[in-house]
Scaffold this active site. Structure first.
Site, PDB file in Angstrom:
ATOM      1  N   GLU A  79      39.898  54.808  62.956  1.00  0.00           N
ATOM      2  CA  GLU A  79      40.067  55.524  61.687  1.00  0.00           C
ATOM      3  C   GLU A  79      38.799  55.427  60.839  1.00  0.00           C
ATOM      4  O   GLU A  79      38.356  56.416  60.246  1.00  0.00           O
ATOM      5  CB  GLU A  79      41.267  54.964  60.911  1.00  0.00           C
ATOM      6  CG  GLU A  79      42.613  55.192  61.575  1.00  0.00           C
ATOM      7  CD  GLU A  79      43.003  54.132  62.622  1.00  0.00           C
ATOM      8  OE1 GLU A  79      44.145  54.178  63.097  1.00  0.00           O
ATOM      9  OE2 GLU A  79      42.152  53.269  62.966  1.00  0.00           O
ATOM     10  N   LYS A 104      40.276  57.477  72.370  1.00  0.00           N
ATOM     11  CA  LYS A 104      39.922  56.361  73.247  1.00  0.00           C
ATOM     12  C   LYS A 104      40.682  56.601  74.553  1.00  0.00           C
ATOM     13  O   LYS A 104      41.904  56.574  74.581  1.00  0.00           O
ATOM     14  CB  LYS A 104      40.343  55.032  72.624  1.00  0.00           C
ATOM     15  CG  LYS A 104      39.553  54.675  71.374  1.00  0.00           C
ATOM     16  CD  LYS A 104      40.120  53.477  70.627  1.00  0.00           C
ATOM     17  CE  LYS A 104      39.895  52.187  71.340  1.00  0.00           C
ATOM     18  NZ  LYS A 104      40.292  51.010  70.515  1.00  0.00           N
TER      19      LYS A 104
END
Length: 128
Positions: A79, A104
């Site tokens: 984030e 990811k």
């Protein structure tokens, strides 16, 4: 495509970057693969009419600089990385807005990836 907006868009899809990212000790040892999709909102008419790339945003330059920026960050939270990348793009390349998706690809078993998608505008960073 990750985002559709009225108006002109410059798109970079599937930018692969290996970087240190994560809060766990094992994530701090080795770079892991990230995949980015980004969309920059920018008026393309002037560039299209004149043929002058300086009136657009050079996506090859964006891709190279964003990859280097991410690798230098060694971020803990995806984030926080997303926020920093959007800020970097907006301040460096001056689109009116950017939408960024970071995934990811090896973080969670039985998935093709996990991540975040955010949209930021020039107004979000005017007071920086």
């Amino acid at each position: 495509m990750i985002y559709q907006a009225p108006g002109d868009l410059i798109v970079i899809e599937g930018l692969e970057v290996n970087a240190i990212i994560g809060i766990y000790p094992h994530e701090r040892e080795y770079a892991q693969p990230l995949v980015l999709d980004l969309v920059m909102e920018h008026a393309l008419g002037p560039c299209a009419k004149s043929g002058d790339l300086d009136l657009s945003i050079n996506y090859a330059q964006v891709a190279a600089e964003v990859a280097a920026f991410i690798q230098a960050q060694k971020a803990e939270l995806i984030e926080s990385l997303a926020e920093a990348v959007c800020r970097f793009i907006l301040l460096r390349f001056k689109p009116s807005a950017v939408t960024l998706k970071i995934v990811k690809t090896h973080a969670v078993l039985n998935t093709t990836g996990v991540g975040v998608q955010i949209r930021r505008t020039q107004q979000d960073f005017q007071e920086d």
